[in-house]
Design an enzyme around this catalytic site. Structure first.
Site, PDB file in Angstrom:
ATOM      1  CE  LYS A 240     -10.622  -5.426   5.452  1.00 44.86           C
ATOM      2  NZ  LYS A 240     -10.311  -6.301   4.401  1.00 44.86           N
TER       3      LYS A 240
ATOM      4  NE  ARG B  58      13.766  -1.427  11.055  1.00 44.55           N
ATOM      5  CZ  ARG B  58      12.943  -1.963  11.756  1.00 44.55           C
ATOM      6  NH1 ARG B  58      12.171  -2.912  11.580  1.00 44.55           N
ATOM      7  NH2 ARG B  58      12.624  -1.325  12.920  1.00 44.55           N
TER       8      ARG B  58
ATOM      9  CB  ALA C   7       9.422   5.433   8.121  1.00 41.88           C
TER      10      ALA C   7
ATOM     11  CG  ASP D 131      -8.969  -8.195   7.086  1.00 37.26           C
ATOM     12  OD1 ASP D 131      -8.193  -7.224   7.156  1.00 37.26           O
ATOM     13  OD2 ASP D 131      -9.889  -8.220   5.917  1.00 37.26           O
TER      14      ASP D 131
ATOM     15  CB  VAL E 287      -1.204  -0.007   1.260  1.00 38.00           C
ATOM     16  CG1 VAL E 287      -1.874   1.269   1.045  1.00 38.00           C
ATOM     17  CG2 VAL E 287      -1.860  -1.176   1.243  1.00 38.00           C
TER      18      VAL E 287
END
Ligand code: HSE
Length: 434
Positions: A203, A45, A43, A199, A14
């Site tokens: 929602k 890694r 940000a 999940d 995303v």
């Protein structure tokens, strides 16, 4: 006017999509927002091969973004509950607005986060947290603001819908399809969240709050997954004129609010029964508007980025507005939330598909009918598959009228005690959605 400065935390599916959409559509976005929206820091890694970040400053520490005085809006796309919560609360404390796609965070910690955001006069926008690219939060919160919402029902997990579709249409195995969904970036880091309905329950919790004006109460959502569905039930459902979908249902009743995620038989001719693959759809029924349907991609890089960027535009437009006159986070004013209770599943009402594996004896159907009628359960249709008698056992499949779940629980317990019934009775809820 100077561009608004955004910091993106997390450059995965995303995050990468958000960066790309902001860059590609920069001019159109600025024309809508009234000023440019510029990614001032990222940000991450790990670099994202699908995203050319050019000269944008990159840090490995998400708190560099949150503490960067240049940043106006922090985009939280790291996922999870713990670090994401810390990040969002710190951003709020630093007076920054937040955009997040994190449904788990909002469903579980949203009440606390919104309270802090109100204290600080900042916005926490979360359109991307439900149904990916479908602007369903905006539709319910703003487009349906004149309605008393009666119920909503949605296919709100793309991975689960993709699995059910591929299994039904192509006969693929559960594991095979799940692996593909993970490779395509649809599945959660822990795919049991998709398969077990967690999940979808995150929602649904969010949708129910903005539909009914109640606090977020994820811990009270009933959740049942798709892993135990059998091909036999998928086929019997089809023979009865239904499709099985993994549905989130929120319904307002006088006694309380139903909040439940489970496999559900839906009449095959309903539009929502024909929502396939990774696509999501949410039906919302309001007293004035009647039933409405919102459809689109529920996951994926750019569909989800579409919702993140729409939130960035909204926040940019609202930067100079009076915090007391903004659209409330949960659609209703925070001091006007209702304490209407969430009902336990035993008090919820639905119709039921039952599959009873019975001995092929005279009188078995009569016993089944007696048990149901003694509990006031009305049978809508019944099917006995004589052609499928095996080892003297025959599947009896029936669909009931709507009834409170407690009565079905009692009936199933009684059915399973009959000498002529073997195995557990299979129960799948049925919704007509009309
Ligand atoms: N795992 C989620 C889904 C991603 O499959 O729908 C989007 O929230």
């Amino acid at each position: 006017m100077k561009p608004v400065k955004v910091g993106i935390c997390g450059l995965g599916t995303v995050g990468g999509g958000t960066f790309n959409v902001l860059k590609r559509n920069a001019e159109e976005i600025a024309r809508r927002a009234g000023r440019g929206i510029e990614v001032a820091q990222i940000a991450t890694r790990h670099p994202n091969a699908k995203c050319d970040t050019g000269a944008t400053p990159i840090t490995a520490d998400i708190f560099d973004v949150v503490n960067n005085p240049e940043i106006d809006i922090v985009v939280e796309l790291i996922g999870g509950y713990t670090l994401a919560k810390e990040l969002v609360l710190k951003a709020i404390e630093n007076g920054k607005h937040v955009v997040t796609a994190n449904k788990a965070l909002i469903a579980v910690h949203g009440n606390e986060i919104f309270a802090k955001a109100c204290e600080k006069g900042v916005i926490v926008a979360f359109e991307a947290s439900v149904a990916g690219g479908i602007p369903v939060i905006k539709a319910i919160r703003e487009g349906l603001a004149g309605n008393r919402i009666n119920w909503l029902a949605g296919i709100i997990n793309g991975t689960g819908n993709f699995i059910l579709t591929e299994m039904r249409e192509k006969g693929r195995t559960f594991e095979d399809v799940l692996k593909e969904a993970q490779e395509l970036g649809y599945a959660e880091a822990d795919p049991t969240f998709d398969v077990e309905g967690i999940d979808a329950a995150h929602k649904l919790t969010i949708l129910a709050s903005i539909a009914f004006g109640i606090p977020l109460q994820f811990d009270k959502a009933y959740t049942e997954g798709i892993a135990r569905l059998t091909t036999a039930d998928v086929n019997y459902a089809e023979a009865l004129g239904y499709r099985i979908k993994h549905l989130g249902v929120a319904r307002r009743t006088d006694a309380g609010i139903e909040l439940r995620v489970h496999p559900t038989l839906i009449p095959a001719d309903r539009l929502i029964a024909n929502v396939n693959g990774v696509m999501n759809a949410v039906m919302v029924n309001g007293d004035a508007v009647g039933s409405t349907l919102y459809y689109g991609a529920g996951a994926g890089m750019e569909p989800t980025a579409s919702a993140v960027v729409a939130d960035l535009v909204d926040v940019t437009r609202a930067l100079t507005t009076d915090p007391n006159n903004r659209v409330p986070h949960l659609a209703f004013q925070p001091d006007s939330l209702s304490d209407h209770p969430i009902l336990p599943i035993s008090a919820c009402e639905s119709a039921y598909y039952l599959r009873i594996q019975a001995k092929d004896h005279p009188g078995v159907l009569a016993q089944v009918a007696t048990i149901l009628s003694e509990r006031g359960i009305n049978i809508e249709s019944i099917m006995q598959k004589e052609a499928e008698v095996q080892d003297g056992l025959v599947p009896v499949i029936l669909v009931t009228h709507r009834v409170v779940e407690q009565r079905i629980d009692d009936a199933i317990a009684a059915l399973e005690k009959l000498d002529d019934v073997v195995d557990k009775v299979v129960r799948i809820r049925v919704e007509q959605l009309n």
